[in-house]
Write an enzyme that holds these catalytic residues in place. Structure first.
Site, PDB file in Angstrom:
ATOM      1  CG  ASN A 160      65.302  22.716  32.152  1.00 36.45           C
ATOM      2  OD1 ASN A 160      64.934  21.651  31.674  1.00 36.45           O
ATOM      3  ND2 ASN A 160      65.190  22.994  33.449  1.00 36.45           N
ATOM      4  CD  GLU A 161      61.216  21.226  33.660  1.00 35.51           C
ATOM      5  OE1 GLU A 161      61.199  21.955  34.681  1.00 35.51           O
ATOM      6  OE2 GLU A 161      61.061  19.989  33.704  1.00 35.51           O
ATOM      7  CD  GLU A 220      64.089  17.588  33.131  1.00 40.10           C
ATOM      8  OE1 GLU A 220      63.329  17.474  34.135  1.00 40.10           O
ATOM      9  OE2 GLU A 220      64.715  18.620  32.879  1.00 40.10           O
TER      10      GLU A 220
END
Length: 946
Positions: free
Chosen positions: A749-750, A872
């Site tokens: 994630n990210e 997101e």
């Protein structure tokens, strides 16, 4: 039943169940049936529902309810706060009423209509308080409360009203211009004043100072009201970087340029200056005039003094901040009836003394005009009286010296359209022809010649109601299936109604209305319904402002569409820039719900409610964390309530994994697929920080370079991936690597690798993607990145970006480079415009950048033959108009470019995660962002039907 968790429950007064009182499908082995008739026989049965199929019915059991107890007289509720006719209330309001002894259940109604013909909130609570949040600005509201007890209702309380405050205009705040010390200055004193130019409309300024220009951990981060800041205790012979930005209310401007200065070499110690002694006004002095002189004792060797005066002893918004050479200061224009705090310090050259003690004083209060005549005291009908006749006498106490009285009666406590406005000489007035079932407000004031007294208190009363029968529904029958998308609703006519209110909703609580109309007669046609949807409907009679009880609701299901939805047993794949499932083009709008596996342990009801709203919204894909690593980083911090999966390298909690199993099984049953990241770049839930900590990194947090290059962290990460993908779900019996309900795996994630060559991260992504596909070739893989790039490449519409940080982020990652990896199946990016420097207003520059961000990333992915998912997105706004405008613009553009997939951060079904981030949509509980939710749900359905 072992292995099953969905049941259909039926309750009927008929042994053959030809009609039902309750027919519900639930995710538990219990259900409550409330409000049954007294002295009545009932029959009930249950069967299992699984994957669209039904098991055999259980045995039928029967029971008889108790005799009806003697009715208890239920009193009216006394309201406490806010006060009646309150003005300028915030848009989040707390309501309170006096608790009634022996009763603990209350029905609360909030409406913009004085007759409550429609409600903003209509809730039953077990407390004498309730919070209403996200109300509209500059709007009048009415509220009332009554007791609910054993299926019965008490009389309504008085109706109170209030108005909300005006909405502050959003201000476009420019970047601050720095003044002194000049950029790259040398030999700056270690105690120095930093100055900048004033920004019109700015309330305060945020200043940050650091010894490097990253400002990741600033040495000074302060908010001040003026255009200067005293920097003290700086280190000698040190280079400092500083910047300032302005703020007006909730609006925040851009940062100034970053300037630097270097401090002078360390000098010999200079004796410290002492503390100034204050003189006048004395500490705690009261009734001071609004113009007075502040005085203090002289300090030897002092060149000048700084005096500050504020309404707070923290001096955050000083009304006086002056430097003087004398030992006194004249102040004027102080506010009456106000407490002030003040202090002084001395300075000579670069030497600054300590602040004096903080003293306080209060100014004398402003005299109020007092009317000569007193206020009338009302007598009858008493305040809050109910069931009054439509002809009654108003009475009040006589006022000495009064020649006559003016009485006003209105349906609003603002008396804008009074039905009675009369002047009489006596202390009573006879009124006739009042409307039944109506709340009235009344008041009286006295007058003698030109002398007019104050109005009395405003009292209210309600007239007795007209009896309206309960509607009986006719067709379609309860539980009818395969109905057309244009359906006719009919019911039995009542004798006396003026009209009928008809409601159609997609849920049984009628919080998500599809149709809400007033019609004069039966039948009523509703068209444009969705295929494969269950609807609920009810009707009630209306006479004047009175409404009858709702009918018992019925439900029906519409026929299927000509193209069936993709089978949940089909893997989703990517081909030539699109997603496909079961041979059909697949696009989606979904949500992030990272917390579900953890809450399966903490409170499984949160998980069930989340899936209920996801299913009701039409969501087919959600993004959820498939990891929780260790106890050193992020949330857990050795908290045993947290559902940690990997407790130490290679050691996995079976109970935590079983919770993950259950969540995936629950989603699969509802036709929902999962995008599952395998680790976090950030510290929350452990992330790479936890792997680095286990491996002994001296700086473990957000250290991607260590994580990628350490043999232990990479070994443990691959072992975790291998364990999870080969695991067999204990609920479904399907291995994760063979589960079609898993849409795709995301590596991290990210992920970022700040300051490094982006090829380093690109090569690592490829290695991990190859490893995942060696275990599960049927699943797609993506990076999980934010979509940053390096050096504003020409592939982007650079002119559309008011802030090009995202295209020159220096975060060691390149969306173009990463999406080009053969083993990466689709592009991934996120969108947080406020956090990335695009401002906090829904202006053209932000909206232009938003459209460009979606189009650019989709076009880059399509040029590579791949789909694109906005993994997101969110904007902190708590449901306000700015947030709604930004979201509406995103929906419109996503639909126009046929965006392959997007995932809101995040839709929550209750208050559990509602307040965690301002970009959330909270519905049906929490903040109840009804309008925000309805528009999001419409977007979901539009994309599902594209």
């Amino acid at each position: 039943a072992d292995g099953f968790d969905r049941y259909q429950f039926q309750l009927s007064t008929e042994s053959d169940f030809s009609s039902t009182v309750t027919n519900e499908t639930v995710n538990d082995n219990t259900i409550i049936a409330e409000g049954l008739d007294h002295e009545t026989g009932y029959h009930w049965r249950v069967r299992i529902r699984y994957d669209g199929n039904s098991g055999p019915w259980s045995e039928v059991r029967s029971f008889t309810t108790e005799q009806q107890e003697e009715e208890i007289e239920i009193p009216a509720v006394s309201l406490a706060s806010p006060e009646n006719s309150a003005e300028e209330l915030p848009t989040d309001v707390s309501f309170e009423w006096e608790p009634a002894e022996g009763f603990d259940r209350y029905q609360f109604q909030l409406s913009t209509e004085s007759d409550f013909s429609s409600t903003v909130t209509n809730e039953t609570v077990n407390d004498n308080t309730i919070m209403a949040e996200g109300l509209d600005h500059e709007t009048g509201y009415h509220w009332r409360v009554r007791i609910r007890h054993d299926g019965n209702s008490g009389p309504w309380s008085e109706v109170r009203s209030f108005t909300t405050e005006q909405q502050e205009e959003e201000i476009e705040i420019p970047a601050v211009s720095l003044v002194a010390p000049e950029n790259n200055s040398d030999e700056v004193p270690v105690v120095t004043i930093l100055e900048w130019e004033q920004i019109d409309d700015a309330d305060v300024y945020q200043i940050m100072i650091n010894d490097d220009n990253s400002f990741s951990d600033p040495l000074i981060d302060e908010t001040v009201s003026g255009t200067s800041f005293d920097a003290e205790n700086l280190e000698p012979e040190t280079t400092y970087y500083w910047g300032v930005r302005a703020q007006a209310g909730d609006d925040i401007g851009e940062w100034s340029q970053t300037w630097s200065f270097t401090t002078e070499a360390e000098e010999e110690d200079v004796p410290e200056m002492g503390r100034v002694t204050l003189s006048s006004p004395t500490d705690g002095a009261v009734d001071q005039p609004d113009a007075l002189t502040f005085e203090w004792d002289a300090m030897t060797g002092t060149e000048h003094y700084r005096i500050m005066v504020d309404e707070s002893n923290e001096f955050t918004s000083s009304i006086i901040d002056e430097t003087v050479t004398d030992t006194s200061f004249d102040a004027e224009g102080l506010e009456p009836g106000t407490t002030y705090y003040w202090g002084v310090r001395a300075q000579a050259g670069d030497e600054v003394g300590e602040w004096s003690q903080t003293w306080s004083f209060s100014t004398e209060a402003e005299e109020e005009d007092v009317p000569e005549m007193g206020r009338v005291t009302l007598s009858s009908p008493t305040d809050g009286a109910v069931d009054q006749p439509d002809a009654l006498t108003f009475e009040w106490d006589a006022m000495t010296g009064a020649e006559h009285y003016r009485i006003m009666v209105d349906e609003s406590n603002e008396f804008t359209s009074s039905i009675i406005d009369e002047t009489v000489t006596g202390t009573s007035f006879d009124a006739e022809g009042l409307e039944p079932g109506t709340t009235y407000y009344w008041g009286v004031r006295a007058q003698a010649g030109d002398d007019i007294g104050e109005w009395s208190q405003t009292w209210s009363f309600s007239t007795e109601s007209t009896q309206i029968g309960q509607v009986v529904l006719s067709s379609p029958s309860d539980g009818a299936s395969n109905q057309p998308t244009s359906v006719t609703l009919s019911w039995q006519e009542l004798q006396n109604p003026d009209e009928y209110q008809v409601q159609l909703a997609s849920n049984s609580s009628f919080s998500n209305l599809v149709d809400d109309e007033l019609v004069f007669s039966t039948p009523h046609n509703v068209s444009g319904l969705n295929n494969n949807q269950t609807y609920y409907w009810r009707v009630r009679g209306v006479v004047g402002s009175e409404t009858g009880d709702w009918s018992a609701y019925r439900q029906f299901s519409t026929e299927g569409s000509s193209t069936p939805p993709p089978s949940s047993d089909a893997f989703v794949s990517a081909n030539k820039g699109n997603f496909y499932a079961d041979g059909q083009l697949f696009r989606f709008v979904g949500t992030n719900a990272y917390y579900l596996p953890n809450y399966e342990k903490l409170d499984a009801g949160v998980v069930n409610r989340a899936f209920n709203i996801f299913e009701e919204t039409g969501i087919t894909v959600i993004r959820m964390w498939a990891f929780y690593d260790g106890y050193d980083c992020g949330y857990s911090q050795h908290d045993s309530s947290e559902n940690v999966i990997q407790t130490s390298p290679g050691v996995y909690s079976e109970s935590a994994l079983r919770d993950l199993d259950r969540v995936i099984a629950k989603g699969k049953e509802r036709g929902i697929r999962f995008i599952l990241p395998l680790v976090n770049y950030w510290d929350e839930l452990g992330g790479i920080c936890q792997y680095n900590t286990w491996a002994g990194a001296s700086s473990p947090s957000q250290n991607m370079d260590f994580f990628i290059n350490n043999s232990d962290t990479q070994k443990w990460f691959r072992e975790y991936i291998e364990m999870l993908l080969n695991r067999v779900n204990t609920v479904t019996g399907v291995a994760y690597k063979d589960e079609p309900a898993i849409f795709a795996w995301q590596i991290i994630n990210e992920g970022r690798n700040s300051g490094a060559n982006p090829r380093i991260l690109r090569d690592w992504y490829q290695e991990i993607a190859q490893f995942i596909k060696s275990i599960t070739p049927n699943h797609m893989v993506s990076t999980g990145e934010e979509g940053f790039d390096e050096g504003t490449p020409s592939d982007y519409s650079v002119s559309e970006y008011s802030n090009t940080y995202v295209l020159r982020a220096n975060e060691g990652t390149s969306y173009i480079m990463n999406t080009s990896i053969p083993e990466i199946d689709f592009g991934s990016a996120h969108w947080y415009p406020a956090d990335w420097g695009f401002g906090t207003s829904a202006n053209s520059s932000l909206l232009d950048a938003q459209r460009a961000w979606l189009s650019d990333h989709q076009n880059i992915a399509e040029d590579l033959g791949k789909p694109f998912v906005l993994g997101e997105w969110g904007f902190e706004g708590w449901g306000n108009s700015t947030q709604q405008t930004i979201y509406d613009n995103l929906y419109e553009h996503a639909e126009s470019i046929q965006l392959d997939g997007s995932l809101l951060w995040q839709l929550t079904a209750d208050g559990t995660k509602c307040w965690e981030f301002g970009g959330n949509i909270c519905y049906p509980d929490g903040r109840q962002d009804t309008e925000l939710y309805n528009r999001f749900r419409h977007h979901v359905q539009q994309v599902n039907n594209q």
